[in-house]
Design a protein around this motif. Structure first.
Motif, PDB file in Angstrom:
ATOM      1  N   VAL A 208       4.526 -15.801  15.741  1.00 48.10           N
ATOM      2  CA  VAL A 208       5.473 -14.706  15.953  1.00 48.10           C
ATOM      3  C   VAL A 208       6.824 -15.312  16.299  1.00 48.10           C
ATOM      4  O   VAL A 208       6.903 -16.244  17.103  1.00 48.10           O
ATOM      5  CB  VAL A 208       5.015 -13.762  17.077  1.00 48.10           C
ATOM      6  N   SER A 209       7.872 -14.820  15.671  1.00 46.41           N
ATOM      7  CA  SER A 209       9.229 -15.322  15.932  1.00 46.41           C
ATOM      8  C   SER A 209      10.105 -14.211  16.468  1.00 46.41           C
ATOM      9  O   SER A 209       9.931 -13.036  16.122  1.00 46.41           O
ATOM     10  CB  SER A 209       9.841 -15.905  14.653  1.00 46.41           C
ATOM     11  N   LEU A 210      11.011 -14.601  17.324  1.00 52.04           N
ATOM     12  CA  LEU A 210      11.962 -13.679  17.937  1.00 52.04           C
ATOM     13  C   LEU A 210      13.371 -14.155  17.621  1.00 52.04           C
ATOM     14  O   LEU A 210      13.700 -15.332  17.795  1.00 52.04           O
ATOM     15  CB  LEU A 210      11.747 -13.627  19.446  1.00 52.04           C
ATOM     16  N   ASP A 211      14.211 -13.240  17.167  1.00 52.85           N
ATOM     17  CA  ASP A 211      15.599 -13.582  16.861  1.00 52.85           C
ATOM     18  C   ASP A 211      16.492 -12.456  17.338  1.00 52.85           C
ATOM     19  O   ASP A 211      16.054 -11.301  17.489  1.00 52.85           O
ATOM     20  CB  ASP A 211      15.781 -13.821  15.361  1.00 52.85           C
ATOM     21  N   MET A 212      17.748 -12.799  17.551  1.00 47.98           N
ATOM     22  CA  MET A 212      18.714 -11.833  18.046  1.00 47.98           C
ATOM     23  C   MET A 212      20.009 -12.004  17.266  1.00 47.98           C
ATOM     24  O   MET A 212      20.514 -13.128  17.114  1.00 47.98           O
ATOM     25  CB  MET A 212      18.943 -12.038  19.543  1.00 47.98           C
ATOM     26  N   HIS A 213      20.546 -10.910  16.770  1.00 49.43           N
ATOM     27  CA  HIS A 213      21.762 -10.922  15.956  1.00 49.43           C
ATOM     28  C   HIS A 213      22.869 -10.169  16.693  1.00 49.43           C
ATOM     29  O   HIS A 213      22.678  -9.016  17.103  1.00 49.43           O
ATOM     30  CB  HIS A 213      21.509 -10.292  14.586  1.00 49.43           C
ATOM     31  N   VAL A 214      24.009 -10.862  16.848  1.00 48.69           N
ATOM     32  CA  VAL A 214      25.175 -10.281  17.512  1.00 48.69           C
ATOM     33  C   VAL A 214      26.358 -10.420  16.571  1.00 48.69           C
ATOM     34  O   VAL A 214      26.516 -11.456  15.910  1.00 48.69           O
ATOM     35  CB  VAL A 214      25.463 -11.000  18.846  1.00 48.69           C
ATOM     36  N   PRO A 215      27.196  -9.407  16.427  1.00 46.13           N
ATOM     37  CA  PRO A 215      28.368  -9.534  15.554  1.00 46.13           C
ATOM     38  C   PRO A 215      29.228 -10.731  15.943  1.00 46.13           C
ATOM     39  O   PRO A 215      29.380 -11.060  17.118  1.00 46.13           O
ATOM     40  CB  PRO A 215      29.119  -8.210  15.768  1.00 46.13           C
ATOM     41  N   GLU A 216      29.772 -11.408  14.920  1.00 51.69           N
ATOM     42  CA  GLU A 216      30.565 -12.615  15.171  1.00 51.69           C
ATOM     43  C   GLU A 216      31.910 -12.298  15.812  1.00 51.69           C
ATOM     44  O   GLU A 216      32.340 -12.993  16.729  1.00 51.69           O
ATOM     45  CB  GLU A 216      30.772 -13.372  13.863  1.00 51.69           C
ATOM     46  N   ASN A 217      32.583 -11.298  15.338  1.00 56.25           N
ATOM     47  CA  ASN A 217      33.920 -10.968  15.828  1.00 56.25           C
ATOM     48  C   ASN A 217      33.883  -9.629  16.555  1.00 56.25           C
ATOM     49  O   ASN A 217      33.953  -8.560  15.935  1.00 56.25           O
ATOM     50  CB  ASN A 217      34.925 -10.927  14.677  1.00 56.25           C
ATOM     51  N   VAL A 218      33.734  -9.687  17.865  1.00 61.87           N
ATOM     52  CA  VAL A 218      33.708  -8.485  18.701  1.00 61.87           C
ATOM     53  C   VAL A 218      35.036  -8.413  19.443  1.00 61.87           C
ATOM     54  O   VAL A 218      35.356  -9.290  20.250  1.00 61.87           O
ATOM     55  CB  VAL A 218      32.533  -8.508  19.683  1.00 61.87           C
ATOM     56  N   LEU A 219      35.814  -7.392  19.166  1.00 64.09           N
ATOM     57  CA  LEU A 219      37.103  -7.219  19.820  1.00 64.09           C
ATOM     58  C   LEU A 219      36.901  -6.689  21.233  1.00 64.09           C
ATOM     59  O   LEU A 219      36.105  -5.782  21.462  1.00 64.09           O
ATOM     60  CB  LEU A 219      37.981  -6.261  19.022  1.00 64.09           C
ATOM     61  N   GLU A 229      15.103  -8.860  16.535  1.00 67.74           N
ATOM     62  CA  GLU A 229      14.200  -8.923  15.388  1.00 67.74           C
ATOM     63  C   GLU A 229      12.911  -9.649  15.763  1.00 67.74           C
ATOM     64  O   GLU A 229      12.933 -10.782  16.251  1.00 67.74           O
ATOM     65  CB  GLU A 229      14.880  -9.649  14.227  1.00 67.74           C
ATOM     66  N   LEU A 230      11.773  -8.981  15.534  1.00 71.70           N
ATOM     67  CA  LEU A 230      10.453  -9.532  15.796  1.00 71.70           C
ATOM     68  C   LEU A 230       9.701  -9.640  14.482  1.00 71.70           C
ATOM     69  O   LEU A 230       9.530  -8.645  13.778  1.00 71.70           O
ATOM     70  CB  LEU A 230       9.680  -8.642  16.770  1.00 71.70           C
ATOM     71  N   GLN A 231       9.244 -10.839  14.164  1.00 67.07           N
ATOM     72  CA  GLN A 231       8.548 -11.075  12.905  1.00 67.07           C
ATOM     73  C   GLN A 231       7.149 -11.613  13.178  1.00 67.07           C
ATOM     74  O   GLN A 231       6.972 -12.625  13.863  1.00 67.07           O
ATOM     75  CB  GLN A 231       9.325 -12.070  12.031  1.00 67.07           C
ATOM     76  N   ASN A 232       6.158 -10.900  12.627  1.00 66.93           N
ATOM     77  CA  ASN A 232       4.760 -11.297  12.767  1.00 66.93           C
ATOM     78  C   ASN A 232       4.358 -12.099  11.530  1.00 66.93           C
ATOM     79  O   ASN A 232       4.267 -11.541  10.435  1.00 66.93           O
ATOM     80  CB  ASN A 232       3.880 -10.062  12.946  1.00 66.93           C
ATOM     81  N   ASN A 233       4.121 -13.391  11.694  1.00 67.49           N
ATOM     82  CA  ASN A 233       3.745 -14.256  10.580  1.00 67.49           C
ATOM     83  C   ASN A 233       2.237 -14.427  10.433  1.00 67.49           C
ATOM     84  O   ASN A 233       1.794 -15.211   9.593  1.00 67.49           O
ATOM     85  CB  ASN A 233       4.402 -15.632  10.754  1.00 67.49           C
TER      86      ASN A 233
END
Length: 417
Positions: A208-219, A229-233
């Motif tokens: 199982v993998s865990l990832d987190m996505h945040v916008p690159e340019n946050v004003l 994001e949770l992915q079950n492999n």
């Protein structure tokens, strides 16, 4: 002392010839000395040049610190404006030692000592090949190794370009490309002379993998979304609990205050991906920001079926709006130039007690301007007059500061003719 003799032709006892100084003072009368004097022995010193074959003297030590020498060329550090030697961890470098005679490997012994002091002549680069290891503390206080991140340190190393304000990627000058043969050799060398091989960090197998996505340019002052994001492999269902924490941090990474706390419980089907969104509002963080305006998000997860631990973290440097600067008309030597400075309040609240500093106006100290308040979404416009006293390229820099907004800067390039 001696007594005077009655006859003029009596024999004299020869005076002793010794190296040293008298133990007793010399005779200050006209009487003759006919006894052996006592001297304090000094010892004899050898005269003439020393026997070079018997001594081994260090004449010089050269670490080859110049940009065109072998060390900086092999370590790709010749472009740095530094007179000292800059080397990379895990890579060998050369030292030349000049001695007074031929060195006999079987008889002569040579000790080389490296001292790490404040004014160190050797500057070792930062550790850019390390791993991030997360540990789980059990109820009894013991630690169990959890998730391991092997590719998050040393991804990007930047510096300022020469004669430009642009940034330059110099990662390849600090480390070899990830996975290359040179990188593997450097890692093996570091493990051999540092951490024992059996204690080296290894990957942890996980389904199982865990990832987190945040916008690159946050004003700064805007809302944004954090995607988890949770992915079950695996080929079985996985039930997970994920905790998300958001903090305002100082530039050192030390948390100041927690602005967001979220718990996500989900069951992911085999070989599927589940995404959850967490909304971050500007009112959650804008009143707590410090100098660098950085947010840090930390997410940890636990898989119920296998006991696996998942960890991921992201830093979000908020974009600070810049001031707009322009010159009205051409910049000419000895003629008055008008510079216009504009700034729009991006926050949903007024800014109070603003301090504007302007530097580069041919004055020794920056010029200060004070403003009491800047309403929400309002634009501050100010003009500054100065007379250039030098021809050529020059730069005028302005900075705006208040308690709610830090490090607002602007710059203007002028070509004075």
């Amino acid at each position: 002392m001696s007594e005077p003799t009655s006859g003029g032709s009596s024999s004299r006892r020869p005076l002793a010839s010794y190296v040293g100084r008298r133990i007793t003072p010399s005779n200050n009368s006209n009487a003759e000395e006919n006894e052996v004097l006592d001297f304090e022995y000094f010892g004899l010193s050898p005269r003439g040049p020393p026997n070079l074959e018997a001594f081994l003297e260090i004449w010089s030590v050269d670490i080859h610190p110049n940009p065109d020498d072998v060390n900086k060329r092999q370590h790709h550090t010749a472009l740095y404006d530094c007179s000292n030697l800059i080397v990379r961890r895990g890579q060998s470098f050369q030292i030349t030692i000049t001695v007074s005679r031929a060195f006999d490997v079987e008889k002569d012994k040579l000790w080389i000592e490296f001292l790490i002091v404040y004014e160190l002549i050797l500057i070792f680069c930062f550790k850019v090949n390390s791993d991030i290891v997360y540990w789980n503390r059990q109820k009894d206080g013991s630690l169990i190794k959890g998730d391991v991140k092997t590719d998050e340190i040393g991804k990007l190393i930047l510096t300022k370009e020469i004669e430009s304000d642009n940034r330059k990627d110099i990662t390849d000058q600090y480390k070899y490309e990830e996975g290359s043969q040179e990188e593997r050799m450097a890692l093996d060398t570091a493990i051999q002379h540092g951490v024992k091989k059996e204690q080296a960090v290894t990957d942890v197998t996980m389904d199982v993998s865990l990832d987190m996505h945040v916008p690159e340019n946050v004003l700064l002052g805007t809302n944004f979304i954090v995607d988890v994001e949770l992915q079950n492999n695996s080929n079985e269902k996985r039930s997970m609990t994920v905790f998300l924490s958001g903090n305002v941090v100082f530039y050192t990474g030390v948390p100041k205050i927690e602005i967001k706390k979220e718990t996500i419980k989900v069951t992911v089907e085999p070989n599927q991906v589940h995404r959850a969104q967490v909304r971050i509002k500007s009112k959650d963080y804008v009143d707590h920001l410090v100098e660098q305006s950085i947010l840090h998000f930390f997410s940890s997860g636990h898989v119920d079926e296998t006991g696996q631990t998942l960890v991921v973290q992201k830093a979000v440097p908020l974009l600070i709006p810049r001031m707009n600067m322009r010159a009205e008309g051409p910049a000419m030597f000895g003629h008055e130039v008008t510079i216009v400075i504009e700034f729009t309040n991006p926050l949903r609240k007024p800014l109070e007690h603003l301090v504007l500093r302007i530097d580069g106006l041919d004055s020794r100290k920056p010029k200060l301007k004070l403003f009491s308040i800047l309403p929400e979404n309002a634009t501050l416009t100010t003009r500054e007059l100065f007379v250039p006293r030098k021809r050529g390229q020059r730069k005028v820099i302005a900075s705006l500061d208040c308690s709610a907004l830090r490090q607002v800067v602007g710059e203007l390039e002028l070509n004075v003719t």
